[in-house]
Design a protein around this motif. Structure first.
Motif, PDB file in Angstrom:
ATOM      1  N   SER A  17      53.164  94.731  -5.636  1.00  0.00           N
ATOM      2  CA  SER A  17      54.124  94.081  -6.532  1.00  0.00           C
ATOM      3  C   SER A  17      55.540  94.599  -6.297  1.00  0.00           C
ATOM      4  CB  SER A  17      53.729  94.352  -7.984  1.00  0.00           C
ATOM      5  OG  SER A  17      53.925  95.734  -8.272  1.00  0.00           O
ATOM      6  N   TRP A  18      56.487  93.867  -6.829  1.00  0.00           N
ATOM      7  CA  TRP A  18      57.902  94.276  -6.789  1.00  0.00           C
ATOM      8  C   TRP A  18      58.071  95.631  -7.480  1.00  0.00           C
ATOM      9  CZ3 TRP A  18      62.323  93.523  -4.466  1.00  0.00           C
ATOM     10  CH2 TRP A  18      63.523  93.916  -5.079  1.00  0.00           C
ATOM     11  N   ASP A  19      57.377  95.832  -8.611  1.00  0.00           N
ATOM     12  CA  ASP A  19      57.473  97.107  -9.329  1.00  0.00           C
ATOM     13  C   ASP A  19      56.983  98.261  -8.458  1.00  0.00           C
ATOM     14  OD1 ASP A  19      58.528  95.860 -11.541  1.00  0.00           O
ATOM     15  OD2 ASP A  19      56.626  95.779 -12.630  1.00  0.00           O
ATOM     16  N   GLN A  20      55.864  98.050  -7.770  1.00  0.00           N
ATOM     17  CA  GLN A  20      55.332  99.091  -6.891  1.00  0.00           C
ATOM     18  C   GLN A  20      56.297  99.363  -5.733  1.00  0.00           C
ATOM     19  OE1 GLN A  20      52.479 100.961  -7.451  1.00  0.00           O
ATOM     20  NE2 GLN A  20      53.445 102.187  -5.852  1.00  0.00           N
ATOM     21  N   PHE A  21      56.855  98.295  -5.183  1.00  0.00           N
ATOM     22  CA  PHE A  21      57.840  98.393  -4.097  1.00  0.00           C
ATOM     23  C   PHE A  21      59.022  99.261  -4.542  1.00  0.00           C
ATOM     24  CE2 PHE A  21      61.093  95.684  -1.544  1.00  0.00           C
ATOM     25  CZ  PHE A  21      61.019  96.526  -0.449  1.00  0.00           C
ATOM     26  N   ASN A  22      59.506  99.044  -5.761  1.00  0.00           N
ATOM     27  CA  ASN A  22      60.622  99.835  -6.279  1.00  0.00           C
ATOM     28  C   ASN A  22      60.234 101.292  -6.486  1.00  0.00           C
ATOM     29  OD1 ASN A  22      63.300  98.345  -7.024  1.00  0.00           O
ATOM     30  ND2 ASN A  22      61.639  96.885  -7.249  1.00  0.00           N
ATOM     31  N   LYS A  23      58.995 101.528  -6.942  1.00  0.00           N
ATOM     32  CA  LYS A  23      58.512 102.910  -7.094  1.00  0.00           C
ATOM     33  C   LYS A  23      58.475 103.606  -5.731  1.00  0.00           C
ATOM     34  CE  LYS A  23      55.611 102.505 -11.184  1.00  0.00           C
ATOM     35  NZ  LYS A  23      54.903 101.226 -11.302  1.00  0.00           N
ATOM     36  N   ASP A  24      57.965 102.861  -4.716  1.00  0.00           N
ATOM     37  CA  ASP A  24      57.843 103.448  -3.381  1.00  0.00           C
ATOM     38  C   ASP A  24      59.213 103.641  -2.723  1.00  0.00           C
ATOM     39  OD1 ASP A  24      55.124 103.300  -3.796  1.00  0.00           O
ATOM     40  OD2 ASP A  24      54.819 101.579  -2.471  1.00  0.00           O
ATOM     41  N   GLY A  25      60.144 102.744  -3.012  1.00  0.00           N
ATOM     42  CA  GLY A  25      61.484 102.848  -2.440  1.00  0.00           C
ATOM     43  C   GLY A  25      61.604 102.331  -1.016  1.00  0.00           C
ATOM     44  N   ARG A  26      60.478 102.151  -0.360  1.00  0.00           N
ATOM     45  CA  ARG A  26      60.451 101.671   1.023  1.00  0.00           C
ATOM     46  C   ARG A  26      58.989 101.441   1.387  1.00  0.00           C
ATOM     47  NH1 ARG A  26      63.689 104.000   6.068  1.00  0.00           N
ATOM     48  NH2 ARG A  26      62.460 103.102   7.742  1.00  0.00           N
ATOM     49  N   THR A  27      58.738 100.463   2.227  1.00  0.00           N
ATOM     50  CA  THR A  27      57.362 100.220   2.655  1.00  0.00           C
ATOM     51  C   THR A  27      57.359  99.562   4.016  1.00  0.00           C
ATOM     52  OG1 THR A  27      55.213  99.342   1.955  1.00  0.00           O
ATOM     53  CG2 THR A  27      57.109  97.879   1.688  1.00  0.00           C
ATOM     54  N   PHE A  28      56.239  99.648   4.711  1.00  0.00           N
ATOM     55  CA  PHE A  28      56.100  98.790   5.899  1.00  0.00           C
ATOM     56  C   PHE A  28      55.349  97.543   5.464  1.00  0.00           C
ATOM     57  CE2 PHE A  28      52.695 102.009   6.427  1.00  0.00           C
ATOM     58  CZ  PHE A  28      51.566 101.212   6.492  1.00  0.00           C
ATOM     59  N   TRP A  29      55.764  96.401   6.025  1.00  0.00           N
ATOM     60  CA  TRP A  29      55.219  95.100   5.631  1.00  0.00           C
ATOM     61  C   TRP A  29      54.046  94.785   6.538  1.00  0.00           C
ATOM     62  CZ3 TRP A  29      56.521  93.505   1.117  1.00  0.00           C
ATOM     63  CH2 TRP A  29      56.060  92.247   0.691  1.00  0.00           C
ATOM     64  N   ASP A  30      52.833  95.068   6.068  1.00  0.00           N
ATOM     65  CA  ASP A  30      51.652  94.940   6.920  1.00  0.00           C
ATOM     66  C   ASP A  30      50.782  93.783   6.479  1.00  0.00           C
ATOM     67  OD1 ASP A  30      50.797  96.148   4.544  1.00  0.00           O
ATOM     68  OD2 ASP A  30      49.141  97.146   5.537  1.00  0.00           O
ATOM     69  N   GLY A  31      49.696  93.593   7.204  1.00  0.00           N
ATOM     70  CA  GLY A  31      48.707  92.594   6.840  1.00  0.00           C
ATOM     71  C   GLY A  31      49.010  91.196   7.354  1.00  0.00           C
ATOM     72  N   VAL A  32      50.093  91.044   8.123  1.00  0.00           N
ATOM     73  CA  VAL A  32      50.432  89.725   8.659  1.00  0.00           C
ATOM     74  C   VAL A  32      49.485  89.407   9.816  1.00  0.00           C
ATOM     75  CG1 VAL A  32      52.201  88.410   9.898  1.00  0.00           C
ATOM     76  CG2 VAL A  32      52.828  89.806   7.909  1.00  0.00           C
ATOM     77  N   ARG A  33      48.720  88.321   9.680  1.00  0.00           N
ATOM     78  CA  ARG A  33      47.762  87.941  10.717  1.00  0.00           C
ATOM     79  C   ARG A  33      47.934  86.466  11.090  1.00  0.00           C
ATOM     80  NH1 ARG A  33      48.014  92.508  10.673  1.00  0.00           N
ATOM     81  NH2 ARG A  33      46.400  94.091  10.489  1.00  0.00           N
ATOM     82  N   ASN A  34      49.162  86.036  11.088  1.00  0.00           N
ATOM     83  CA  ASN A  34      49.498  84.667  11.454  1.00  0.00           C
ATOM     84  C   ASN A  34      50.581  84.785  12.517  1.00  0.00           C
ATOM     85  OD1 ASN A  34      51.791  82.600  11.055  1.00  0.00           O
ATOM     86  ND2 ASN A  34      50.080  81.530  10.101  1.00  0.00           N
TER      87      ASN A  34
END
Length: 138
Positions: A17-34
């Motif tokens: 979620s957006w809230d989790q993203f803000n808590k983390d402050g940064r993330t890698f965008w994974d799981g793309v399989r298209n």
């Protein structure tokens, strides 16, 4: 000055979620399989701006992120075909912009969110990005 590109990425809030993203402050965008979504990830450049969209539940653009690291091998798989980028949150939209609002807006009829509902990473034109921001600022 480099040309900023604009994107939209989708995440199911129960997965990330957006809230989790803000808590983390940064993330890698994974799981793309298209392949199309992967090619879009590969085209992202550091500093590009990204709309964060909650898919499935909510169906709203909820915030703005930026690309802080360009594509590299997806650490969640050994398959070298798949890549991630690093994103960091910039700010939440004052008001989430719903898929219904986007579909109802004449100037947004061509975006992939409307035309290719299953695509998880998509480019936006500057004016489309700006229009969604304007819709989310009321």
């Amino acid at each position: 000055m480099k040309n900023t590109q604009f994107w939209l990425v989708k995440s199911e809030p129960f997965k990330y979620s957006w809230d989790q993203f803000n808590k983390d402050g940064r993330t890698f965008w994974d799981g793309v399989r298209n392949y199309q979504a992967r090619n879009n990830l590969k085209a992202m450049k550091e500093g590009d701006l990204v709309l964060f969209y909650h898919s499935n539940e909510g169906k709203n653009v909820v915030g703005i992120a930026k690309v802080v690291k360009e594509f590299y091998q997806d650490p969640t798989t050994d398959d070298i075909k798949w890549v991630v980028v690093d994103l960091a949150p910039v700010e939440a939209l004052k008001t989430p912009v719903s898929l219904e609002q986007i579909k109802a807006e004449e100037s947004l009829q061509d975006i992939s969110l409307v035309r290719q509902g299953r695509l998880s990473v998509m480019p936006l034109k500057a004016e489309e990005f700006d229009k969604i921001l304007e819709m989310g600022s009321v």
